[in-house]
Enzyme design. Structure first.
Site, short mmCIF file in Angstrom:
data_model
loop_
_atom_site.label_atom_id
_atom_site.label_comp_id
_atom_site.label_asym_id
_atom_site.label_seq_id
_atom_site.Cartn_x
_atom_site.Cartn_y
_atom_site.Cartn_z
N ASP A 1 36.01 70.80 35.99
CA ASP A 1 37.29 71.44 35.68
C ASP A 1 37.04 72.62 34.77
O ASP A 1 36.03 72.66 34.08
CB ASP A 1 38.16 70.48 34.86
CG ASP A 1 38.83 69.44 35.70
OD1 ASP A 1 38.87 69.63 36.92
OD2 ASP A 1 39.30 68.45 35.13
N ASP B 1 40.70 64.37 35.46
CA ASP B 1 41.50 63.75 34.41
C ASP B 1 42.80 63.12 34.92
O ASP B 1 43.26 62.15 34.38
CB ASP B 1 41.79 64.74 33.28
CG ASP B 1 42.28 66.08 33.78
OD1 ASP B 1 42.64 66.16 34.97
OD2 ASP B 1 42.32 67.05 33.00
N ASP C 1 43.05 62.51 40.63
CA ASP C 1 41.61 62.80 40.68
C ASP C 1 40.78 61.56 40.98
O ASP C 1 39.60 61.65 41.29
CB ASP C 1 41.13 63.39 39.34
CG ASP C 1 41.63 64.81 39.14
OD1 ASP C 1 41.87 65.49 40.15
OD2 ASP C 1 41.77 65.24 37.98
P1 ATP Z 1 41.88 72.56 35.51
O1 ATP Z 1 42.06 72.04 36.90
O2 ATP Z 1 40.63 73.30 35.30
O3 ATP Z 1 42.15 71.56 34.44
P2 ATP Z 1 44.47 73.70 35.20
O4 ATP Z 1 44.87 73.01 33.94
O5 ATP Z 1 44.89 75.10 35.35
O6 ATP Z 1 42.94 73.72 35.40
P3 ATP Z 1 46.37 72.14 36.56
O7 ATP Z 1 46.67 71.36 35.33
O8 ATP Z 1 46.32 71.49 37.88
O9 ATP Z 1 45.00 72.87 36.42
O10 ATP Z 1 47.42 73.33 36.59
C1 ATP Z 1 47.58 74.16 37.71
C2 ATP Z 1 48.58 75.23 37.42
O11 ATP Z 1 49.84 74.63 37.15
C3 ATP Z 1 48.26 76.06 36.17
O12 ATP Z 1 47.51 77.17 36.48
C4 ATP Z 1 49.63 76.45 35.68
O13 ATP Z 1 50.06 77.64 36.34
C5 ATP Z 1 50.51 75.33 36.12
N1 ATP Z 1 50.72 74.41 35.00
C6 ATP Z 1 49.81 73.81 34.24
N2 ATP Z 1 50.37 73.02 33.33
C7 ATP Z 1 51.69 73.10 33.53
C8 ATP Z 1 52.82 72.50 32.92
N3 ATP Z 1 52.72 71.64 31.92
N4 ATP Z 1 54.03 72.82 33.40
C9 ATP Z 1 54.18 73.66 34.43
N5 ATP Z 1 53.14 74.26 35.04
C10 ATP Z 1 51.93 74.00 34.60
#
Ligand code: ATP
Length: 866
Positions: free
Chosen positions: A326, A611, A615
């Site tokens: 990630d 996480d 997943d």
């Molecule tokens: P990784 O997969 O590396 O942890 P990430 O945190 O960007 O990366 P996700 O948590 O799946 O992956 O988030 C994907 C997308 O969703 C983000 O790029 C963001 O635009 C949106 N996002 C993340 N957190 C939130 C949230 N709490 N509320 C709304 N949208 C969110």
């Protein structure tokens, strides 16, 4: 039985003597005294005495006991006593090893024990699930394991997987209403949740109705088998190898026994000799050495923030050739700070934000409402993305709790990484308004209007282009962008996924999440160790590529791919492409499985981080599933083979280095045992074939094999981490540990020690005193094996790795030498161990011959092993 599903929330709370504000410490103590801890009873652990007696079940020990009995029958009490004493000491050592290994494994388990979020003394806290009591108010959200049975008191689209109880793999949608029916089956009590199930979606607040053995799963499980570690593939293959070797050795022993009888030696003596030779030559300690080295190795890894949940992971770690990681929090710091805000047509830097712009203020208000994070003076609780928004609110003098109290949340669709957005409904003035926040690419498609200072306008192509350009600018500088939108909804509306459309675009908030300082070095280490680092993220492609470039994962833009592109290609095409892609952006958890499989089909051993609850399948599919300890859900941790307590990519790389070292150490330790045993057997075989007297008395062989052998083997297993391990390519997982090259080394080194031992024997024989010759052969074999322990520490010379860098090997050597000297010098022991007094010249000879293999092997390594 209390049928809680039939009662309403108030009745349940009264019945359980609790309230929606939870319990206080005194009440918890009372309940604990009444119901005990929330745990399922495990089958009884073995006591030390049981473990001790189990040591006698070993085939070889049984042979030895038989030999002792036969000695007794033939009036050879002394040797019977020696055998028994040696067996007892050996069993004691075995018991200590076993208990030590078990202790370190159970302390590892305690480190990854599940936790629950409960309301205590009016505050939301996280505590080990074991401490949950009946009447506790428990918070559940996606990815949590339900730690106790409970009645739902507040429900936000909760869905729970109850397959462990009902066998049904589809998630169950829960409600909080009372069910007015009798005899409702477990699976239909949808206002209840049950221990052992896990939340796949939504969230809820529940009151605990049963814990431990009184829960539904407790009733089914009754007594759990005490969790027993399965043997690792290495242990299984060593056991199989050990068995085959034992047969070969027994044949050789039978041959020698026959030869001795043929030469007219007394039957009992010949028998005792054959038995002790078998004991000396069969490496029965192989599997237990592996256990202890693995257990001690995992303890060290835990200190370095990697908790190994399945022992076999340590073996596979050394073969990992791809790490799919990630981005957020693993490669980056997960400390987000808002840098830029976009509303209407302007972009404002954080330090230029004015407190009186109504559009900006409105956007910030939305960002606090559609948000679950809380910050207090001591702590920030929640998703760092949302914490950053709360901090931005503070800049506007807005307190998240007050704002949420003024505009209460009426309904919600929680965030999920497949949808990449979340929505909440609030009463603002007399209008119910839905606020949606999420990734711009998913949100913009659903917008039809745009907020302006005056009235909202229709969202035109030009607006979209402008917004996308701004988003690109933000992303190129590595910023993570969240988009916001809203729409009016009718009063009392319960949201469903269909509602996230026809939105009004409100603005963008961009935040910085800098890479961890150690990421670039860890990526470089990976690459030089022949391991391919791959970034897999839900974030935007440009943001992800910018960060990946900074830390060295990505060289050119063409190495980045997006989730929607993955959807378009077949598994076969992905397999062709997979080696060229270093960054996957905007992926959903299902994509992760495809990526892992594609790499595996290319013959790689893949470590994959995760996480979220979604997943879990990818974590299971990968060879080493790595869950995040801080941000990871309980479900992800449960599916993983390893948990990182610091969520840090560089910890994975460190664990691989540890895995490689542990594997190398085990191999070296086995080499030490096998080459020493080979030396013994070659010496005896040679003596028998050329009709020399037996070079050793049976007690000599027992002494070496059971007393001076295991400490150096363990010390080699504890050899400190060697820099060299990360300069080599990953080990081929299908390559057996005992390969041809290894076999040749064992034979050559065994031969060398045997030559020295036999030389000592010949020199002794020249005096005409067979007992003296035997003493010299025994001392040389024993001391040479102790010296040989240093040879086996590493592939390279000890002068390269540091002569004193492994203090355990000096300790083991010292103890071995003391044992030997005691046997050679104390008259009582001399008698028991059938040794003759030695002159100083004889001591010099023994020393010289014993140290010779060490000198020769070290010289070879210095000259030829780089
Ligand atoms: P990784 O997969 O590396 O942890 P990430 O945190 O960007 O990366 P996700 O948590 O799946 O992956 O988030 C994907 C997308 O969703 C983000 O790029 C963001 O635009 C949106 N996002 C993340 N957190 C939130 C949230 N709490 N509320 C709304 N949208 C969110």
């Amino acid at each position: 039985m209390n049928e809680f599903y039939k009662k309403n929330v108030a009745e349940v709370l009264t019945k359980l003597n609790t309230s929606e504000d939870g319990l206080n410490d005194t009440e918890v103590e009372k309940k604990r005294a009444e119901y005990g801890f929330n745990e399922l009873k495990e089958g009884k652990r073995k006591s030390a005495i049981q473990v001790f007696f189990e040591q006698f079940k070993d085939f070889l020990v049984l042979i030895l006991i038989g030999a002792a009995i036969i000695s007794m029958l033939f009036n050879n009490v002394e040797s019977a006593v020696v055998i028994i004493v040696v067996i007892i000491i050996n069993a004691l050592l075995g018991t200590i090893q076993h208990i030590k290994a078990e202790q370190s494994l159970s302390s590892l388990k305690a480190l990854s024990a599940p936790s629950s979020k409960v309301l205590r003394n009016g505050k939301k806290i996280e505590l080990p699930s074991r401490e949950v009591v009946v009447g506790d108010i428990l918070f559940l959200e996606a990815g949590d394991y339900v730690s106790a049975d409970g009645r739902i008191i507040e429900n936000f689209s909760l869905q729970v997987n109850e397959s462990s109880l009902t066998g049904e793999s589809e998630s169950v949608l829960k409600i909080s209403d009372t069910i007015n029916k009798d005899d409702v089956a477990l699976g239909d009590r949808i206002n209840m949740v049950f221990s052992g199930s896990f939340v796949t979606y939504g969230r809820a607040v529940i009151v605990v109705t049963a814990i431990g053995m009184s829960t539904e799963i407790g009733k089914i499980a009754a007594l759990l088998e005490s969790a027993k570690e399965k043997k690792t593939p290495l242990q299984v293959s060593l056991d199989a190898f050990g068995k085959k070797l034992a047969i070969v050795i027994l044949v050789i022993c039978a041959l020698i026994f026959g030869l001795n009888i043929f030469r007219g030696n007394p039957l009992i003596e010949s028998f005792m000799f054959a038995v002790s030779l078998a004991v000396a030559a069969i490496p029965e300690a192989l599997s237990s050495i592996v256990t202890i080295v693995l257990a001690l190795g995992t303890q060290k890894m835990a200190q370095e923030n990697a908790i190994v949940r399945r022992l076999h992971a340590v073996e596979s770690l050394g073969s990992v050739s791809v790490i799919c990681s990630d981005k957020t929090g693993t490669l980056t710091q997960n400390k987000m700070t808002v840098k830029k805000v976009h509303v209407d047509s302007k972009v404002v830097d954080f330090d230029q934000l004015t407190k009186d712009d109504p559009l900006e203020k409105r956007l910030i208000l939305m960002s606090l409402l559609c948000n679950d994070a809380i910050t207090t003076n001591e702590k920030e609780l929640g998703d760092p993305t949302e914490v950053a928004l709360v901090n931005l609110g503070a800049f506007y003098d807005l307190d998240e709790l007050e704002v949420r109290k003024s505009y209460p949340r009426l309904s919600e669709l929680p965030f999920d990484s497949d949808r990449k957005m979340m929505s909440t409904v609030h009463k603002i003035g007399d209008q119910s308004i839905m606020i949606t926040k999420g990734a711009l690419d998913v949100l913009l498609k659903r917008c039809v209007k745009i907020l302006k200072t005056t009235e909202p306008e229709e969202l035109k192509e030009k607006h979209k282009k402008d917004i996308e350009n701004i988003n690109r600018d933000f992303s190129t500088s590595g910023l993570r962008v969240l988009a916001f939108a809203c729409k009016d909804v009718e009063d009392g509306k319960e949201l469903n996924l269909e509602d996230e459309k026809d939105l009004t675009f409100a603005g963008l908030i961009a935040m910085m999440d800098p890479p961890r300082e150690e990421s670039a070095k860890a990526v470089a280490d990976c690459i030089s160790a022949g391991i391919k680092p791959v970034m897999i993220t839900g974030d935007h492609k440009i943001t992800a590529s910018a960060i990946a470039k900074q830390i060295g994962i990505l060289k050119s833009e063409s190495e980045a791919m997006e989730g929607y592109e993955l959807d378009k290609i077949s598994d076969e095409q992905l397999k062709e492409k997979v080696e060229q892609v270093s960054v996957y952006a905007r992926v959903s958890p299902e994509h992760k499985i495809r990526i892992v499989r594609a790499w595996q089909e290319k013959g790689n051993v893949v470590a994959m981080t995760g996480d979220g609850v979604n997943d879990a399948p990818a974590l299971k599919q990968s060879d080493i599933g790595v869950a995040m300890g801080i941000t990871g859900t309980e479900v992800a941790k449960d599916a993983a083979a390893m948990v990182l307590t610091d969520d840090n990519f560089s910890t994975i790389v460190k664990s691989i280095a540890n895995g490689r070292s542990i594997y190398a150490n085990i191999k070296n330790s086995i080499k030490f045992l096998l080459s020493g045993n080979t030396a013994g057997i070659i010496s005896v075989l040679y003596a028998s074939l050329v009709a020399l007297p037996n070079p050793f008395a049976p007690v000599h062989l027992l002494f070496i094999n059971l007393l001076t052998d295991s400490l150096p083997a363990i010390a080699i297993g504890l050899e400190p981490h060697n820099e060299h391990v990360m300069k080599e390519r990953p080990r081929n997982i299908s390559e057996p540990i005992l390969n041809k090259a290894f076999g040749i080394e064992v034979l050559v080194e065994g031969f060398l020690i045997a030559v020295c031992t036999l030389t000592a024997f010949y020199l002794g024989l020249r005096t005409g005193n067979i007992a003296l010759a035997s003493t010299m052969a025994f001392s040389t074999l024993c001391l040479a094996r102790l010296f040989h322990g240093f040879n086996c520490r590493a592939k390279e010379s000890i002068f390269r790795i540091g002569v004193f860098s492994n203090k355990y090997s000096w300790f083991a050597f010292g103890i071995g030498v003391i044992f030997l000297v005691l046997v050679l010098e104390i008259p009582f022991l001399m008698n028991i161990f059938e040794v003759e007094p030695l002159t100083s010249n004889e001591y010099y000879t023994i020393f010289g011959l014993s140290v010779l293999p060490l000198l020769l092997v070290q010289a070879y390594k210095l000259l030829f092993v780089k």
